[in-house]
Design an enzyme around this catalytic site. Structure first.
Site, PDB file in Angstrom:
ATOM      1  N   GLY A  46     -17.145  25.637  16.791  1.00 56.45           N
ATOM      2  CA  GLY A  46     -16.143  24.574  16.665  1.00 56.45           C
ATOM      3  C   GLY A  46     -15.338  24.457  17.944  1.00 56.45           C
ATOM      4  O   GLY A  46     -15.900  24.272  19.025  1.00 56.45           O
ATOM      5  N   LYS A  69     -27.310  28.408  16.898  1.00 55.85           N
ATOM      6  CA  LYS A  69     -26.165  28.713  17.761  1.00 55.85           C
ATOM      7  C   LYS A  69     -26.446  29.899  18.673  1.00 55.85           C
ATOM      8  O   LYS A  69     -26.095  29.889  19.854  1.00 55.85           O
ATOM      9  CB  LYS A  69     -24.926  28.964  16.893  1.00 55.85           C
ATOM     10  N   VAL A  78     -16.383  14.508  12.526  1.00 61.95           N
ATOM     11  CA  VAL A  78     -16.067  14.873  13.913  1.00 61.95           C
ATOM     12  C   VAL A  78     -15.742  13.620  14.731  1.00 61.95           C
ATOM     13  O   VAL A  78     -14.803  13.619  15.535  1.00 61.95           O
ATOM     14  CB  VAL A  78     -17.234  15.652  14.548  1.00 61.95           C
ATOM     15  N   GLU A 116     -22.445  23.317   1.463  1.00 60.26           N
ATOM     16  CA  GLU A 116     -23.026  22.017   1.167  1.00 60.26           C
ATOM     17  C   GLU A 116     -23.902  22.081  -0.087  1.00 60.26           C
ATOM     18  O   GLU A 116     -24.298  23.160  -0.534  1.00 60.26           O
ATOM     19  CB  GLU A 116     -23.858  21.550   2.355  1.00 60.26           C
TER      20      GLU A 116
END
Lengths: 436, 436
Positions: A131, A202, A13, A187
């Site tokens: 995002g 979130k 990022v 991951e």
């Protein structure tokens, strides 16, 4: 005028953020007034795709958050510590903060926003959820006239990718997870994603904004997608549903909220049902707006950096016109009541046992007459009204029975399940899912 | 602190606006600092659902926009005049303006934003496009780090309702329009909706924001849905498409944009394909965010008032913290460069003849061998490459031939059509539609 930005972290990022800052053509002209002053990294020796001059890089992150020249600190290092401490120190030094760190905000939001308010600076976090999809700012600004009743999101790209592939390919969770890891969609340690923890962070943030109160993360019910089998996907399909990992926040009454993450059977006609692959979507229902939905890629360098840099520009715009003339008692400037966090109380979250919802359950039982009757009677004894009970087939010599309930109280349903679990005729409760 | 609001108009949206302002519970606390100071109406005698005290109502709209007590003028009367003059007068008296008036902004945006900039006040217009769906503010703020490449919207609820019903029922345009008028989904004079004019106003506004330049409304290509027959819907369906009225703005090059409204064949898998009934959606593609989509009800009292009141609150928040300390040369406060309109140049819009797109066309021809060959040869002569030519059936003794092209230059395609029109074997070019 130039606004100086200090960056904490130069991973995916951070790199995406620098790339936008260095390529302002055809973007907002205010970008040309931003200057990258320092970039904090763990090691100066790492090979990087970006060609940054050596004097920009430093491993002294403390020096960035205390640097008197820096106006805006951008935290894109992730993780809980030292991210939390650095954010708090930056705020103490009256720097505005932009962060993409959902985990830190969901856990330490109370102290972070209290510190920001005392310092008279902003903490913006559009990148923390969905995002680049605008959802934090719309909740704060564009939808602020509404009484928000529900926020339902598909906010984790990894699980949505896995569920979409399970649905299109008919595969089982384990094999598709392994493939997703190989392809970089999941991951090596997939826990945060597949067990719903990332989605819980979130929805805690979204609920806090939607219902103007703080949320204790430990009170957010959280269930992941490991238990879902190919059989569930197939039966859901037959019944007219797809299975999605939903993050839900709902106003239950004036006093109580529901905030929960779990796999859910979603009717195929529902706007969230067609949100596939790594895409995210957040559906908000408010009065008087009705339903609005925001859709896009929920992760990745580009989308996340888009949100980070937009937040930086929003702060630069405020700095550009000069802070407001109205100050608080101690002289710090009053913060915009839509952009800053003004609430301090904690919301009350209803226990899951009080939730009223529909359920889907799949049982493996002995294959002889009367089993369906026993299940039905047990549910009836606990005030669980059934919509359908179907013997769907035979699996490993056992009868596979799929039950869908009407709206029932979760506590009652769980009591019935406890009793069913103890029946000798029932070999296994293979899965239990809620229905939207 | 109290911020005084003067309302111009008390129709559907005005009534919805007052309803939110008078019911602040569980909405943003800033609502409680708003006061309705005056409401301008055409006639004092009209029966109204709202119980407003008589001294709030006035027919003297001029007195509202010049009232020194009023901070924010809310224009929800619609139409071009006197809306334009009242907005300009309010700005001259240094009042912030909130408007839902897409027609006035699309036509008079240049003088309105110039006047606002000179006066140092804001003109907010979230309600002008997509009802309550946040799209104006995201374009200004949440997406401001992006280079926007495309904006594609379903921005007219009436036409989307008609097209959805044509698709589900198989009916013809005329009958479904008549029924929609009876049900209140279409107006007695449906021109602005079905001929695409309303959508053209909206895409002109979106293009202006997305590409930071002014748009001449007369240069926006605009084609409505009257020509679409049940046969086209059915053939599109067979080919894997649905037909939608799309409003499209696209960066063609550094110098040129495309801005156009026309019915379009949309692949069923496209995110806009499942936006049905009166719902609106706006899909934005930018660098680096990729695709994001905003979805919701594009009209109606509630959604539109949601956007109007959110804009009022956004201005109240700015007033609350005090205007910025930085002023322009003449002493008026500098405006937030993200919220205000800073561009003054006009964008260049490419002529439609230069558009490169796929086409669908339906021909009625004499039913004898060689006709398809003649069509194919003619298209080939004009560099129009075909993807498929199918004799779809016989209608009224004529052969019905459906053609789908590859990407071709519109000018070439039109020249081929001119020549085909003159062929004696071709009775009728029944319809010509673009393909997304």
């Amino acid at each position: 005028m130039a606004f100086k930005v200090g960056l904490l972290g130069l991973g995916t990022v951070g790199t995406g953020t620098v790339e936008i800052l260095r390529d302002p053509a055809q973007r907002h002209p205010l970008l040309q007034e931003l200057v990258i002053h320092k970039v904090g990294v763990r090691s100066l020796d790492k090979a990087r795709s970006l060609n940054l001059s050596a004097d920009l890089l430093t491993t002294d992150l403390d020096a960035i958050v205390t640097d008197p020249e820096i106006d805006i600190v951008v935290e894109v290092m992730g993780g809980l510590e030292p991210a939390r401490s650095l954010i708090l120190k930056a705020l103490a030094h009256k720097k505005h903060v932009v962060t993409a760190n959902k985990a830190a905000i969901a856990r330490f939001g109370d102290e972070i926003f209290t510190a920001a308010s005392e310092a008279g600076v902003y903490v913006l976090l559009e990148a923390a959820v969905g995002g680049g999809i605008p959802v934090i700012e719309p909740l704060k600004q564009s939808l602020c006239a509404n009484r928000i009743n529900t926020v339902i999101g598909i906010v984790n790209g990894t699980t949505n990718y896995i569920l979409t592939r399970m649905q299109t390919e008919g595969g089982d969770f384990g094999e598709i997870l392994a493939d997703a890891q190989q392809l970089g969609y999941a991951e090596a340690d997939p826990t945060a994603d597949v067990d719903g923890l990332d989605a819980a962070d979130k929805i805690a943030i979204l609920a806090s904004l939607a219902f103007s109160g703080r949320i204790k993360l430990s009170e957010v019910y959280c269930e992941g997608i490991r238990q879902i089998g190919a059989a569930d996907i197939a039966y859901a399909e037959k019944l007219g549903f797809v299975i999605k990992l939903l993050a839900i926040a709902k106003r239950e009454s004036d006093q109580q909220l529901q905030v929960r993450v779990h796999p859910t059977l979603v009717p195929k006609t529902h706007p969230l049902a067609s949100v596939n692959d790594v895409y995210n979507a957040i559906l908000i229902e408010g009065d008087p707006i009705g339903q609005v939905m925001f859709f896009g890629r929920g992760a990745g360098a580009g989308p996340t950096a888009s949100a980070v840099v937009s937040d930086i520009l929003n702060i630069a715009a405020i700095l550009k016109v000069g802070r407001g003339q109205v100050t608080q008692a101690d002289g710090t400037p009053l913060l915009d009541p839509l952009l800053a966090c003004s609430h301090q109380h904690y919301c009350t979250i209803a226990p899951m046992s009080e939730l009223v919802t529909r359920f889907y359950a799949r049982f493996l039982t002995q294959d002889y007459p009367g089993v369906i009757g026993k299940l039905g009677t047990c549910f009836g004894d606990h005030q669980v009204s059934l919509e359908s009970v179907v013997q769907a087939g035979i699996r490993d010599g056992l009868a596979e029975i799929v039950v869908v309930t009407h709206d029932v109280r979760e506590g009652n349903f769980r009591k019935a399940l406890d009793e069913i679990q103890r029946m000798t005729t029932v070999a296994n409760i293979a899965s239990v899912l809620r229905v939207l």
